[in-house]
Design a protein around this motif. Sequence first.
Motif, PDB file in Angstrom:
ATOM      1  N   UNK A  82     -10.013 -39.084 -92.632  1.00 41.51           N
ATOM      2  CA  UNK A  82     -11.241 -39.240 -91.816  1.00 41.51           C
ATOM      3  C   UNK A  82     -12.364 -38.391 -92.394  1.00 41.51           C
ATOM      4  N   UNK A  83     -12.035 -37.164 -92.823  1.00 40.39           N
ATOM      5  CA  UNK A  83     -13.073 -36.301 -93.437  1.00 40.39           C
ATOM      6  C   UNK A  83     -13.660 -36.975 -94.666  1.00 40.39           C
ATOM      7  N   UNK A  84     -12.766 -37.575 -95.464  1.00 43.26           N
ATOM      8  CA  UNK A  84     -13.226 -38.221 -96.699  1.00 43.26           C
ATOM      9  C   UNK A  84     -14.131 -39.405 -96.368  1.00 43.26           C
ATOM     10  N   UNK A  85     -13.707 -40.235 -95.440  1.00 49.29           N
ATOM     11  CA  UNK A  85     -14.505 -41.422 -95.098  1.00 49.29           C
ATOM     12  C   UNK A  85     -15.864 -40.979 -94.535  1.00 49.29           C
ATOM     13  N   UNK A  86     -15.868 -39.898 -93.763  1.00 46.89           N
ATOM     14  CA  UNK A  86     -17.147 -39.387 -93.221  1.00 46.89           C
ATOM     15  C   UNK A  86     -18.078 -38.967 -94.365  1.00 46.89           C
ATOM     16  N   UNK A  87     -17.521 -38.388 -95.414  1.00 52.74           N
ATOM     17  CA  UNK A  87     -18.354 -38.002 -96.571  1.00 52.74           C
ATOM     18  C   UNK A  87     -18.984 -39.233 -97.217  1.00 52.74           C
ATOM     19  N   UNK A  88     -18.201 -40.295 -97.299  1.00 50.35           N
ATOM     20  CA  UNK A  88     -18.721 -41.536 -97.899  1.00 50.35           C
ATOM     21  C   UNK A  88     -19.857 -42.100 -97.039  1.00 50.35           C
ATOM     22  N   UNK A  89     -19.654 -42.066 -95.735  1.00 50.77           N
ATOM     23  CA  UNK A  89     -20.694 -42.600 -94.832  1.00 50.77           C
ATOM     24  C   UNK A  89     -21.981 -41.787 -94.974  1.00 50.77           C
ATOM     25  N   UNK A  90     -21.817 -40.470 -95.059  1.00 56.35           N
ATOM     26  CA  UNK A  90     -22.992 -39.587 -95.241  1.00 56.35           C
ATOM     27  C   UNK A  90     -23.762 -39.923 -96.514  1.00 56.35           C
ATOM     28  N   UNK A  91     -23.018 -40.365 -97.526  1.00 59.97           N
ATOM     29  CA  UNK A  91     -23.667 -40.644 -98.826  1.00 59.97           C
ATOM     30  C   UNK A  91     -24.460 -41.949 -98.800  1.00 59.97           C
ATOM     31  N   UNK A  92     -24.101 -42.863 -97.874  1.00 58.60           N
ATOM     32  CA  UNK A  92     -24.706 -44.208 -97.908  1.00 58.60           C
ATOM     33  C   UNK A  92     -26.239 -44.183 -97.878  1.00 58.60           C
ATOM     34  N   UNK A  93     -26.880 -43.392 -97.000  1.00 61.69           N
ATOM     35  CA  UNK A  93     -28.356 -43.414 -96.980  1.00 61.69           C
ATOM     36  C   UNK A  93     -28.970 -42.922 -98.290  1.00 61.69           C
ATOM     37  N   UNK A  94     -28.196 -42.241 -99.095  1.00 65.57           N
ATOM     38  CA  UNK A  94     -28.738 -41.761-100.383  1.00 65.57           C
ATOM     39  C   UNK A  94     -28.615 -42.809-101.488  1.00 65.57           C
ATOM     40  N   UNK A  95     -27.970 -43.949-101.189  1.00 66.84           N
ATOM     41  CA  UNK A  95     -27.876 -45.007-102.209  1.00 66.84           C
ATOM     42  C   UNK A  95     -29.283 -45.491-102.558  1.00 66.84           C
ATOM     43  N   UNK A  96     -29.586 -45.601-103.850  1.00 63.17           N
ATOM     44  CA  UNK A  96     -30.916 -46.059-104.281  1.00 63.17           C
ATOM     45  C   UNK A  96     -30.817 -47.536-104.661  1.00 63.17           C
TER      46      UNK A  96
END
Length: 636
Positions: free
Chosen positions: A382-396
């Motif tokens: 769950x911690x890992x998936x949360x990190x991925x979700x956090x990264x999504x808005x930074x996708x260019x």
Amino acid sequence: MAKEPKSVEERSLWEDAQRMLEKAARDGVTTVWDRLEEQTPQCAFCDQGLTCNKCVMGPCRINTKGPKRRLGVCGADADLTVARNFGRFIAAGAASHSDHGRDLLEALHGVGTGTAPAYAVRDPQKLARLCVECGIDVAGLDTAAQARALAEVLFADYAMRGKALAFVSRAPEKRRAIWEKTGSTPRGIDRECVEMLHRTHMGVDCDPASICLHAARTALADGWGGSMIGTELSDVLFGTPKPAKAEANLGVLSKTKVNILVHGHSPVVSEMILAAAGEPDMLAAARAAGAEGINVAGLCCTGNEMLMRQGVPLAGNHLMTELALVTGAVEMIVVDYQCVMPSLVPISACYHTRFVTTSDKARFPGATHLEFTLENALEKAREAVALAIEAFPRRDPARVEIPAEPVSVTTGFSNEAILEACGGTPEPLLKAVKIGMVRGVVGIVGCNNPKIKHDSLLVGLARELIKQDILVLVTGCATVAMGKAGLLDASGAEQAGAGLADFCGHLGIPPVLHVGSCVDNSRILHLCALLADALDVDIADLPVAASAPEWYSEKAAAIGLYAVASGIPTHLGLPPNILGSPLVSDLALRGLEDVYGAAFMVESDAAKAAEAIGRSITAKRLALGLNDRYDGAVYS
Ligand code: MSK
């Protein structure tokens, strides 16, 4: 003068890879192909296996041509130096598969003792079957007790048994007799690996042939031990694969969802990532971050594990791992171990991608490390998936390019599934073999290697073989190549010879069957044993072969050697580093035939390799008194 860099068309067979190579150059990312060119020409001594750095009287380079330096400081000649290096190479490969298998064994034990709360036995029938096979009386034992009992039996396989590993009993009697006679019966998985390190210490085993025979024993401990345990227990814990449709290539990445790539080899971590990514809270968080959902896709053998059992799409193979990140569409790559290039850390940093490690055995400087244990696995996932979700808005979005549409593949051909497709017995397959409708069976396995045009030899060989009515089984990184070539779909039978096309049509199967990951080559050993037993012959008598056309790793060498030592002639697209020793080379190409009834062949041309494999299959058919051509005999 420095050589011109290879063009993208010379580097890979596929347009998606070529486009990503062009994007990598634009984005300033260097890849495995660039680094190979920088490293070329490579050391000719190392290439031939003629360097030794196993003690500090050295390092030594053995010069087989000149009057000086023909011996290392200790007195080792070329043959001994090459054999020592080769032995250690095999031990490293066997250890890698087997340590992976050990993780599954510990997970099974954890399920049995209640210390692995997120894991369960998903195939209790297979657990019970394995218990009975290993001599455990299951009467009155519940699933947890069976898990504990089986784990205890298989733990002993890692240490040392008096005579043989548990699954050696699966091999045909004639094969076991050969192993007994040649001192090749594997006793303990760790024991054979450790003994190889001992034998190759200075001043221990100084007979190159003796070292090579122990290398075969070590490889057998992998194939019939560590890898087989890895496969069987993965089935018990996560489900035995069944045929199913799925998708492959970089087109499986999503433009609108959070993309998580799972990479490495073990399903122990990736199964938890998949479970966490499907939880309603996680999906809601992804939507809150602006994504339409969460897309988990696989790379390399972790990808194969997830494709086989859960239908998770497979984004790419070994040489596609860097290029998958170059799409700019990956929020997180989460790795367990093996075949994870260290270059993935700086490439991740070029984009918004989180690089997450999960095993204490495989630490990468610059990574985010989340230590997964059997106790905390789901929480860490769950911690890992949360990190991925956090990264999504930074996708260019301006840097995102997904260069292909997904291709359809059929996966899930465990031995159980193959037998089920045949109506529960190997008879239909045997009948097809007997009448020449299926002339033989070849396992195409293993990796990519940037020394060979990406996927070209894998695909070229498979196409040539199926034209000869040879059924192909595929594992590991070869899988994506077959999928992209359309060979993992029933429509791929159009590329096959008339006999194989008919057979595939009868069963509704593709001409290339996906049987799993690297450790799942043990399924091929077991299938060969079942077929040999049904015909009352040895594996070496069967019209079968193996091939690792684009191999690179120590593990692939161990696979090749356990195939040969099990009686399966094995093709390699490029040789191991043994050519500095005439003795070891001759043993590999010819001598092993006298010991095990099979040897290696090396050929980098697909058509010539297929011809050589075809000749070997013809010889086996004729020796069994079978027609070599399908004469249209009725198959029902
Ligand atoms: S991952 S060993 S590159 S098959 Fe098993 Fe692929 Fe070879 Fe690694």
